[in-house]
Structure formats: C-alpha cells, structure tokens
Design an enzyme around this catalytic site. Structure first.
Site, PDB file in Angstrom:
ATOM      1  N   CYS A   1       0.833  -1.205   0.000  1.00  0.00           N
ATOM      2  CA  CYS A   1       0.000   0.000   0.000  1.00  0.00           C
ATOM      3  C   CYS A   1       0.872   1.262   0.000  1.00  0.00           C
ATOM      4  O   CYS A   1       1.735   1.410  -0.864  1.00  0.00           O
ATOM      5  CB  CYS A   1      -0.960  -0.042   1.191  1.00  0.00           C
ATOM      6  SG  CYS A   1      -2.244   1.232   1.149  1.00  0.00           S
ATOM      7  N   ILE A   2       0.692   2.161   0.955  1.00  0.00           N
ATOM      8  CA  ILE A   2       1.476   3.399   0.976  1.00  0.00           C
ATOM      9  C   ILE A   2       2.965   3.106   1.102  1.00  0.00           C
ATOM     10  O   ILE A   2       3.809   3.854   0.604  1.00  0.00           O
ATOM     11  CB  ILE A   2       1.000   4.324   2.122  1.00  0.00           C
ATOM     12  CG1 ILE A   2       1.712   5.676   2.042  1.00  0.00           C
ATOM     13  CG2 ILE A   2       1.226   3.676   3.482  1.00  0.00           C
ATOM     14  CD1 ILE A   2       1.229   6.682   3.083  1.00  0.00           C
TER      15      ILE A   2
END
Length: 595
Positions: free
Chosen positions: A331-332
């Site tokens: 993800c991030i």
C-alpha cells in the site's frame, strides 16, 4: 412478529426490569457523548459547493429537458402507486400477505419477514423504489464535471444507505422480534454495547467490530518467532527465526504500511504470510513502524525514506553480510518504496535486487473510490486538523476507510450490536482493523497534496531528498500484486503505475477479493484465485480480458518468481549478530504502544 400461538408470552415484570436498566444506561450514554470530540465540518462531509453544483445542474436540466425529469418522476410515482394499490387489494381480499415482490436479493433484507410480512415488505419495496429513483436521478444529471458527478453519486448513496429501514428499530423486524423474544433484554444488551463503544472511543461513534478481549498481539496473534534486532525513532526491525535448515542467500525485507500495523501479515499461524515465507526458506526481516504522536509533527516523506527504508536496507546488509536484498512494499509503503528505488537509482546505489508491490498506487490519475475523499474540501480540512494537533488521529483514517464499505463495516455491525444485542465476534482480521495508527502532520499533507492530488510521482515532478524522482527510475525486476475489488488502491491504477516503471522485467498478478483479503490469502484456504498475463502493454481492461485465471492463492506463484532472484541456499541465519543483539521478542514494542 409471528403468528405462532405457541410463542412464549411476554413477561411484564422482566420487561419492566429491562426498561429500568435502559433508563440507567441512558445516563451513561449522555455522559459518554459529553466527551465526544468536536470534528470540523470540513471533515464531516463534502463542502456545500458540491451540492450547489448538483442543484444548479438539476435546475438547468429541468429547464432545458423537462420531459426527462417528468419521465423519471412519473416512473417512480407509477411504481409506488401500483405497489400501494396491490397491497390494498391483498388486504381487501383478506390476504395477509404481500403482493408480488420482484426486488431481487439484498443482504440487508435477508430475514424471511421482509418477504412474508405485508407491513415490512411494503416498507422494504417502497425504500428500494425510492433508492432506485434517487440513483437514477443522480446518474442522469448532465452538466457536471466527471469528478463532481462521481462524488455526488457516492455521497448520495451514503445518504440512501443510511436511511435503510434496517437501520431503525421501528422498521427492523429481526430486531423487534428479538426484543419480544427476550423481554427487551436484547435492547438492554444493545444499549450496553453502544455505551461501551462510546466510552471506548471517547464519545465517538465507532462500532467495535471484534471482541477486543479475544486477542493479544504477541499472545495469540502476531506470534511468529523472531527478534527485534534494530530500533530507531521511526521503526523496529524484526528478523524472524528460520523455519528451515537452509535459507536463500539474499534476504527479504517487508515494508508494511504505517497507516496500519504490520501484524495483518502475521495473524493466526494458518494465515500468516510472514510464517509462510520463513517456511519457504527465506531470511525475513519486517519493519514495524512507530505509532506517531505530536512529537512527530515535522516528520515527512523524506524521513520515512532516509530513516526508514534506507536505514533498514543498511542494517539488513550489515546483519547478513549481503550487498543486495529483495524488498516488498504494501500500500502506501509500496508507493514510498517506488520513491526510494528512484532515489537509489539517482544515487547509483544497487542495494535492491528485486521489488514486490502489494496493492500499491504510484499513478494517482484515477484514484478509485477513495478519490471522493481526496479533493480540496476534505484535504484542506485534514491540513487544518494536523496543523493544530501535530498528527492525524487514527480515528479519521479508520472512519474514511469504513465509509468505503459502510454497509459491511458500519451499519450491519451496528445493527447486530446495538439492536440485536449481540457481542462482537472473535475475528482476528476485524480486531486488527480496529487497531489503527496515527500519521505525522507533515507526512500526511505531503502524501495527500503531492502524490494523491497532484500525481507528481507518475508525472516525474516530485522532489524529495534533494532529488527529482520518477517511476522510470524503477529499473529492478518488479512483481506487483493488485486486488480485483480493492476499494482503496484500484487495481487498474496500480497496473498503470507498473506500466510506467522503467524495469524490463515486470510481472503483474491480479488477485480476487479486496485490499486485505486478496493479500492475506493462504494456499491452504483454497479460496481466492488470481489472474496472470505476461503482456503488460495492453490497457488494464484488455489485460484482464486476455488473462489466464488461476485457481487458488497467488503466494506460490510469487514465490516461484522470487526464488531465482534470491541466490543459492546457505545455512539458516539466526536473528541478529554481535552488533545487533535482541532488543525484544517479536512482534516488538512499537506495535503494542497505545497513543
């Protein structure tokens, strides 16, 4: 609720006792609500400008194409009036049953009473008629910008879902039936659950999705054996104990997202990706990020890169004596991994041998469903909030992600807990979902402005660590796993980002299911399959259409990809070395800190 004459009669004394308990609980409820945080209007919903644009478009259409509006209204009136007449005719003929119901299946109305009881069936069908009419009216609006139209559709649906009859006691047959069966005890238990949730969250309305007493991080979840071998202000580095006599020479580091805690990859042993990786013979390190408070206000993306990624790479190389490592970003953390790889290329650093991306966005030109929260009205509100507090409280991110699946993560759990009086289930994934983290002020704004809103990474315009970074600089072998129904990182956007990377060796895997379940998908479950297609030149839709569907988890396929990039086998490595003694047992201390 039922016509069964053998039902146990209501006990008036018991009912009176429960009503008295409700009065006492109501006082606790008022006390809990008095501590509720004051949330800025800008973080409560879209700005009035969106609705002004919608009203303007509606009136413009009314003036230019009135027949279209009248047609929609007449269609709605016709359906509702016909249903009313059909219902009256049933009653006139002495039939205590609803008219024909062609509304289809909807999980919210799974109780048989929604079908068999004339009153509840009437409410259900009228609600669905109204929902469809509102949806059609919004979809049919012309003269709005596509992004505004998308936001209007989303927030209109949120209002429609909120007003579902299942969400109100007087129009929820299951809840009413349970109340009668239990002499009101279910309502007492439900109010107790509501009050407890409010007390647990300082007056904020957050439904506890799981039994918090059922799990302990490091006790019965997050239990894979390992040691914390390094710690700085940003993270703890965990090296996991070997599960095989030999391990591949090239070590592997997982960088999980700091929006959540890393043990999503190490829940129960049977669904732990961390445990499974060690069992395949890899020397595995995992970064456990600190949960920041106001003291981290000035920590930005550069700090995560320099003090996080680059430091972790150096420590792993020191411990293992290897010059190269394989890395994973989720993800991030995958987005930031791409930034880091670009920086390493600019610096001539060849420490990374290959990179794997889990549900990662690097091209934000289409931000998917979460994009409705990434416009200036919300981001301005977030910037004001973090400027004042020094960090973004986990409450806001948790609430935002919950509203992407409001029926599953808000309304349905609230009905079970508050109306039915049921205790939250002992579900490890939902326990983790409620164990969120804060975000540093500076980092939050940088991520939202430069990456999400301005798409500066894909455009090659972002500058960090004194260097302009771009996707074209990501030249190491890449494997990306995206998830088909991901509400947070839309798979098509993930695919487009990988297309723009400079690597000549790219693999893209599309897993069934969503942001979490599509990743935490062990082979033993034989649950979700995945798509593969070696042609990375096609558009996302064409890629999927021509892809091969494969039964079962993507984990073994990814491990087959990683294996030839991991070197020969060497004797299994024990955690740490003379200069990296054990600082704590896995899962470490940062993951259990409460702030």
């Amino acid at each position: 609720m039922t016509t069964d004459d053998t039902d146990t009669p209501v006990d008036p004394s018991k009912l009176e006792e429960n009503l008295a308990q409700i009065e006492a609980l109501s006082q606790r409820l008022v006390s809990a609500l008095s501590h509720q945080r004051q949330v800025a209007p800008s973080l409560q919903g879209p700005s009035p400008e969106l609705y002004a644009k919608a009203a303007s478009a509606y009136w413009q259409e009314m003036m230019s194409n009135p027949s279209k509006i009248f047609e929609q209204q007449v269609s709605y009136w016709g359906k509702t009036l016909k249903h009313y007449i059909d219902s009256q005719q049933q009653l006139a003929h002495g039939k205590l049953q609803p008219p024909a119901d062609e509304s289809g299946t909807d999980p919210r109305f799974s109780s048989p009473l929604w079908q068999s009881n004339p009153y509840f069936n009437y409410i259900k069908q009228q609600y669905l008629f109204s929902s469809q009419a509102i949806g059609n009216a919004v979809q049919g609006l012309e003269g709005m910008e596509p992004d505004d139209k998308k936001r209007l559709e989303y927030f209109s649906k949120q209002i429609v879902d909120l007003m579902a009859p299942t969400n109100f006691l007087a129009t929820n047959p299951e809840a009413l039936e349970r109340a009668v069966e239990t002499d009101g005890q279910s309502l007492v238990d439900g109010l107790e659950n509501l009050v407890k949730d409010l007390e647990d969250h300082q007056g904020d309305f957050v439904v506890n999705l799981a039994d918090k007493k059922a799990f302990q991080v490091g006790g019965n979840i997050g239990t894979t054996e390992g040691e914390v071998v390094y710690r700085n202000r940003m993270f703890e580095l965990i090296q996991y104990a070997p599960a095989t006599d030999e391990q591949y020479k090239t070590p592997l580091i997982i960088f999980p997202p700091w929006i959540n805690k890393f043990y999503i990859l190490d829940l129960k042993p049977q669904n732990s990706l961390i445990k499974w990786i060690t069992e395949q013979g890899y020397t595995l390190f995992v970064v456990s990020w600190v949960n920041p408070d106001a003291g981290y206000a000035d920590v930005g993306m550069e700090d995560y890169i320099e003090e996080g990624y680059l430091t972790a790479l150096e420590q792993v190389k020191e411990i293992t004596g290897e010059k190269k490592v394989n890395v994973i970003g989720y993800c991030i953390a995958g987005t930031t991994l791409a930034l880091t790889l670009s920086l390493l290329k600019q610096r001539g650093d060849k420490s990374v041998k290959s990179a794997t991306f889990f549900t990662t966005l690097t091209d934000f030109s289409d931000r998917g469903e979460v994009g409705v929260f990434l416009t200036d009205d919300f981001v301005d509100g977030i910037e004001a909030e973090v400027t004042e507090k020094g960090y973004l409280d986990s409450f806001y991110m948790s609430r935002t992600f919950s509203f992407l699946r409001s029926n599953d993560l808000i309304y349905r759990p609230a009905i079970r807990s508050y109306m039915m009086g049921e205790s939250p289930p002992a579900f490890d994934l939902l326990f983790w979902n409620g164990d969120s983290t804060n975000l540093p002020a500076r980092m939050s704004v940088e991520y939202l402005r430069h990456l999400c809103q301005n798409d500066e990474l894909a455009r090659g315009e972002i500058e960090l660590c004194g260097t302009r970074l771009a996707l074209a600089d990501v030249e190491v072998p890449v494997c990306a796993i995206a998830c088909e129904t991901d509400h947070i990182a839309a798979w098509k956007s993930s695919y487009r980002g990988v297309q723009q990377m400079g690597s000549a060796d790219k693999t893209f895997i599309l897993s069934e299911s969503g942001h979490i379940a599509g990743i935490v998908n062990p082979p033993s479950k034989k649950k979700y399959g995945h798509y593969t297609n070696e042609d990375m030149q096609a558009a996302p839709e064409a890629w999927q259409e021509a892809a091969t569907f494969n039964e079962g988890s993507w984990w073994p396929r990814w491990e087959e990809w990683l294996r030839p990039r991991s070197g020969k086998k060497v004797p299994a490595r024990q955690p740490g070395d003379s200069t990296h003694p054990s600082l704590a047992k896995a899962p470490g201390t940062y993951v259990v800190e409460i702030k």
